[in-house]
Design an enzyme around this catalytic site. Structure first.
Site: not given
Ligand SMILES: *Cc1c(COP(=O)(O)O)cnc(C)c1O
Length: 395
Positions: A194, A196-198
């Site tokens: 997603h 916002v993920k790393p």
């Protein structure tokens, strides 16, 4: 300092433009890879899927990786591969995103919530063992904020009681524990891509395991339960396919796999930068009364998907501090509302307030502060300045 100087009361804000708590980073070479695949003739089920899976498995150090179109799909496929069904219990921490528990419910199973350690907010292995019964089939550990759980302790409990151990590692790509890479620490690990993920492909997910049987099931599960995909039939020149069980369309398109392949190459540098920002924060917050960073596990490295502090000992609540920081231009956030407090779980699984004191107490006090790979030292200093200003006003 006086509260009238706070931006929320009409004072001058630290920043005029809001600093978000997270933001995806797409580099030029990532865009080029997407451009190329758009002209390749394969928009989905093409060669980029396998390329991404191979690169990802090699990065985390497992035999297999299965690409899917979200972290939620990764958890759902995991529950299906383990045969979770009505009457089965799966242990999950309440301090997580709702999707962790929802995946159990999709399969008709029952999520059995447990509390977290008050210092790290990671699932407490002692509480896990206490919650195991004859109905328990699996444990899902969540690497909250990006810090790996104590997988040695959890693996010992899982072996002793003959249940499977799953790592919901959606926060923790790039972290390690005892020198071993996240993604290889449990029977199955799940990741989210997603925005916002790393590693961000917009939406997307991955499952890693060393078990061929489980990997094969999950590949079939993401493709309606059908035994071959379009690319495989293209290669063999065959039209025949067989649907063996009920699956879903959880495929990750080649467009996003191409982006994922490039994003994965950045993960080591991006993780190092997040760790650098966290270190700056740690040093600064040690000098500020009212905010305390979460505890760290010795021997583990932290991917810092989130940088979480406890707000305590001030004359204002966490929610007031949140509002005051927002007014100063700092996009704080709260992760998470403990899952057992959501109306769905209270209505259907009889969960109640006051069941999990550590998670519920944390929920009243936690704030996630901005952290992302291309955040500058000036951005970091702005956050510290705003936290200092707001804490001073409410001390
Ligand atoms: C993001 C996240 C998920 C779900 O991932 P999606 O890709 O948004 O479906 C599951 N578990 C945790 C801990 C997450 O942070």
């Amino acid at each position: 300092m006086n509260t009238s100087e706070l931006a929320i009361n009409g004072g001058t804000p630290v920043r005029t433009e809001l600093l978000p708590y997270s933001r995806p980073l797409v580099e030029d070479e990532d865009k080029k890879a997407v451009q190329e695949v758009l002209s390749s003739g394969w928009l989905t089920t093409g060669p980029k899927v396998e390329e991404f899976e191979k690169a990802f498995a090699s990065f985390v150090g497992t035999e297999y990786a299965v690409a899917v179109n979200s972290g939620t799909a990764a958890l759902h496929a995991t529950m299906s591969a383990l045969g979770i069904t009505k009457g089965d219990d799966v242990i999950v921490p309440t301090m997580t995103f709702a999707a962790t528990a929802n995946a159990v419910v999709y399969q008709g199973g029952t999520p059995v919530f447990v509390d977290s350690d008050a210092g790290t907010l990671l699932i407490d292995p002692t509480k896990v063992e206490e919650a195991i019964t004859d109905k328990t089939k699996a444990i899902i550990a969540v690497d909250y904020a990006g810090q790996p759980c104590d997988y040695d302790a959890l693996q010992a409990i899982a072996k002793k009681h003959q249940v499977k151990l799953i790592a919901d590692a959606c926060h923790a790509l790039g972290a390690t524990d005892g020198g071993r890479t996240v993604g290889s620490l449990a029977d199955i690990s799940t990741f989210s891509f997603h925005a916002v993920k790393p590693l961000a492909t917009g939406e997307g997910g991955m499952i890693t395991t060393n078990d061929k049987h489980l990997a094969d099931h999950m590949k079939q599960f993401r493709n309606h339960g059908i035994n071959s995909d379009h690319h495989e039939r293209h290669k063999t020149g065959s039209w025949f396919y067989r649907m063996d069980f009920l699956g879903f369309n959880y495929r990750l398109p080649d467009i996003l796999c191409a982006l994922g392949v490039e994003q994965l190459k950045h993960v080591p540098n991006w993780t190092a930068r997040r760790q650098e920002i966290a270190e700056l924060y740690d040093k600064s917050f040690a000098e500020i009364d009212g905010v305390t960073p979460l505890g760290k596990r010795p021997g583990a490295t932290h991917a810092y998907h989130l940088y979480v502090v406890n707000v305590d000992g001030l004359s204002a609540s966490r929610t007031d501090i949140f509002d005051a920081l927002r007014a100063e231009g700092i996009g704080a956030n709260v992760h998470y509302i403990p899952v057992h407090l959501h109306p769905f779980y209270q209505e259907h699984f009889g969960t109640k307030e006051h069941q999990f004191p550590n998670a519920e107490n944390a929920y009243e006090h936690i704030l996630s502060l901005p952290i992302f790979a291309d955040m500058t030292n000036e951005d970091t200093a702005d956050t510290v300045k705003a936290v200092e200003k707001v804490c001073a006003a409410y001390r």
